[in-house]
Every structure is written in structure tokens, then in C-alpha cells.
Design a protein around this motif. Structure first.
Motif, short mmCIF file in Angstrom:
data_model
loop_
_atom_site.label_atom_id
_atom_site.label_comp_id
_atom_site.label_asym_id
_atom_site.label_seq_id
_atom_site.Cartn_x
_atom_site.Cartn_y
_atom_site.Cartn_z
N PRO A 57 0.83 -1.22 0.00
CA PRO A 57 0.00 0.00 0.00
C PRO A 57 0.86 1.26 0.00
CG PRO A 57 -0.82 -1.60 1.59
CD PRO A 57 0.49 -2.13 1.10
N ALA A 58 0.47 2.21 -0.81
CA ALA A 58 1.27 3.43 -0.97
C ALA A 58 1.50 4.13 0.36
CB ALA A 58 0.57 4.37 -1.96
N GLU A 59 0.46 4.17 1.22
CA GLU A 59 0.61 4.88 2.49
C GLU A 59 1.65 4.22 3.39
OE1 GLU A 59 -3.10 2.23 2.77
OE2 GLU A 59 -2.15 3.59 1.32
N VAL A 60 1.81 2.91 3.27
CA VAL A 60 2.81 2.19 4.07
C VAL A 60 4.19 2.39 3.47
CG1 VAL A 60 3.59 -0.09 4.82
CG2 VAL A 60 1.14 0.47 4.84
N LEU A 61 4.31 2.14 2.18
CA LEU A 61 5.62 2.23 1.53
C LEU A 61 6.16 3.65 1.54
CD1 LEU A 61 7.78 0.68 0.01
CD2 LEU A 61 6.51 1.08 -2.11
N ASN A 62 5.30 4.63 1.31
CA ASN A 62 5.76 6.02 1.28
C ASN A 62 6.28 6.47 2.63
OD1 ASN A 62 5.10 6.18 -1.41
ND2 ASN A 62 3.11 7.18 -1.08
N GLY A 63 5.69 5.95 3.70
CA GLY A 63 6.18 6.30 5.04
C GLY A 63 7.59 5.80 5.27
N TRP A 64 7.87 4.58 4.86
CA TRP A 64 9.23 4.02 4.98
C TRP A 64 10.21 4.84 4.14
CZ3 TRP A 64 10.98 0.43 8.29
CH2 TRP A 64 10.06 -0.43 8.89
N ILE A 65 9.82 5.16 2.91
CA ILE A 65 10.71 5.89 2.02
C ILE A 65 11.04 7.27 2.60
CG2 ILE A 65 10.91 6.95 -0.27
CD1 ILE A 65 9.17 4.63 -1.33
N ALA A 66 10.01 7.95 3.11
CA ALA A 66 10.23 9.29 3.69
C ALA A 66 11.17 9.22 4.89
CB ALA A 66 8.89 9.90 4.08
N ALA A 67 10.99 8.20 5.73
CA ALA A 67 11.84 8.07 6.92
C ALA A 67 13.28 7.76 6.56
CB ALA A 67 11.27 6.97 7.84
N SER A 68 13.51 7.12 5.42
CA SER A 68 14.86 6.72 5.04
C SER A 68 15.67 7.87 4.47
CB SER A 68 14.81 5.58 4.01
OG SER A 68 14.35 6.05 2.75
N GLY A 69 14.98 8.87 3.92
CA GLY A 69 15.68 9.97 3.27
C GLY A 69 16.24 9.61 1.90
N LYS A 70 15.85 8.46 1.37
CA LYS A 70 16.34 8.01 0.07
C LYS A 70 15.28 8.26 -0.99
CE LYS A 70 18.97 4.19 2.14
NZ LYS A 70 19.16 2.72 2.21
N SER A 71 15.72 8.18 -2.23
CA SER A 71 14.75 8.24 -3.32
C SER A 71 13.96 6.93 -3.33
CB SER A 71 15.45 8.41 -4.67
OG SER A 71 16.17 7.23 -5.02
N ARG A 72 12.82 6.96 -4.01
CA ARG A 72 11.98 5.77 -4.07
C ARG A 72 12.75 4.59 -4.69
NH1 ARG A 72 6.49 4.84 -3.97
NH2 ARG A 72 5.79 2.96 -5.07
#
Length: 242
Positions: free
Chosen positions: A93-108
């Protein structure tokens, strides 16, 4: 009833040159080739040898758990060839994956690539562990063996299931072949159970087939739980890795 080494395809004093080269190059020598061959041709004889003569079948076969890890290593190579588990990550789910990506500071792309690397590395051993711990209690109940021989027979079953799957190569990891591969893999699981378990885990064919399907369902539940942990390891690895 004990079976003679000759009936089981015992070791030949003159090991083939091919087996020598294979063992030197990969560590997969005559004993492992014999185990692989007999799991295809006569898996019940292999199981009987393990139960009657110990974890090497009286010196005929590779240890069940170690051999299973070797097969899992082949499956891991297939997974890398097929491109890993990026598709599984993308389907989150986008809401789950996007949260991890934002926390990592990396590009998708960077995050998914790192998560895929971790998941591809750990998925086979983790799922194998869950297959074993979910199936062993049922096999102990049906077979009445002690726990040591139950785990030995459990890994023999996993080996007898995995050996024919090896011939699929990386197809099970490719989306366009997923349906065919799933049917083959599920069928191979039930066939392995029926070939190994008559008189031990089941007696009549209707009961054997029913137990085979039940065991498959239980193993798939275990795999689903295991995949949750694989996903978490992948996400955490991508979050904290460089």
C-alpha cells in the motif's frame, strides 16, 4: 524392514570424474548427487534410511537439513536471476511504503532497491524455517515419531518437494509464469507427501490426499507469516542501511 545399500543405490567405490570435479568446484559431490537422484527416484527409501540408520542414512546420503540449505542456495540464485522481490515491494500500500521511504531519506528507487536486496537475501531461509516449524507438529502427530526423527523426516519432505522445483529454474519468480509455477509447486508438495508418507503419515488414499492438502494449507499459512518478517527485515535494512 531394512534395505541393503545396493538397493538404495549405495556408494560406488569408483566415484565418477564428474562427481570429483563437482565436489572440488561447488562442494556438491557424489553423496549430494546420490541424495538428489534418490529423492527423485525413490524418496521413501531415502526417508527409511534416515529413520533407520541416522542422519546420513548410514553414510549414503547428505544430512537432510544441510542438503535443504544447499537447495535453498540454488533457489536464492534463481531469485537474483529473476530480479528479486521488487514486484512484491511495489505492491505494498502506498501509504505504508511512502512512510518508509520518507523516513529513510532516500529516493523511491534507492529505497526499493535496498529493500529488495535484503528481502532477496533472507526470504528463502526465513520461509524455509516457517515451512519446517509449521509442518513438523502435524507430521509428528501423524507419524508418532520422536522429535529428532520428526525433524529429520520434515526436512526430507522439504527436500523431496524442492528437488523437482529446482528444474523450474527462476520461472516461479517471474510474474508471467506465476500461475503455472504455483500449480506445479503445490502439486509437487502433495506428491512428495504421498510418495514419502504411505504407512507413516497416511494409510488410505482418500485420507492421504486430504492430509496432503491440509499440510499444504498449513505450510502456506506459515509462509505467509514468514513473508511478513521478510518484508520487515527488508524495510528495516533499507531504512538503516547506507
Amino acid at each position: 524392514m531394512a534395505t541393503s545399500p545396493d538397493e538404495l543405490g549405495g556408494p560406488n567405490p569408483e566415484r565418477s570424474r564428474f562427481a570429483d570435479y563437482a565436489e572440488d568446484a561447488t562442494g556438491f559431490g557424489a553423496t549430494e548427487w546420490r541424495t538428489f537422484r534418490d529423492l527423485l527416484k525413490r524418496p521413501r527409501a531415502v526417508l527409511d534410511a534416515y529413520l533407520e540408520r541416522g542422519p546420513t542414512g548410514g553414510g549414503l546420503y547428505a544430512r537432510p537439513m544441510g542438503f535443504y540449505f544447499a537447495l535453498c542456495g540454488v533457489l536464492m540464485i534463481y531469485m537474483f536471476i529473476a530480479g528479486g522481490l521488487e514486484g512484491v515491494i511495489q505492491r505494498q500500500p502506498a501509504e505504508v511504503l511512502n512512510g518508509w521511504i520518507a523516513a529513510s531519506g532516500k529516493s523511491r528507487a534507492e529505497f526499493i532497491g535496498d529493500a529488495d536486496g535484503w528481502m532477496s537475501l533472507v526470504s528463502v531461509p526465513v520461509l524455509s524455517f516457517f515451512y519446517a516449524i509449521f509442518s513438523a507438529p502435524l507430521l509428528k502427530w501423524w507419524g508418532g515419531l520422536d522429535w529428532r526423527r520428526t525433524f529429520r523426516s520434515t526436512f526430507t519432505l522439504l527436500n523431496a518437494w524442492t528437488v523437482p522445483v529446482i528444474f523450474l529454474g527462476p520461472l516461479p519468480m517471474m510474474e508471467r509464469f506465476a500461475l503455472f509455477a504455483s500449480i506445479f509447486m503445490y502439486g509437487a508438495n502433495i506428491v512428495a507427501f504421498l510418495r514419502l508418507g504411505r504407512g507413516l503419515w497416511w494409510k488410505g488414499w482418500p485420507g492421504g490426499i486430504l492430509k496432503g492438502f491440509l499440510l499444504l494449507v498449513v505450510m502456506m499459512i506459515g509462509a505467509g507469516i514468514g513473508m511478513f518478517f521478510v518484508m520487515q527485515i527488508g524495510m528495516m535494512g533499507a531504512l538503516h542501511g547506507n
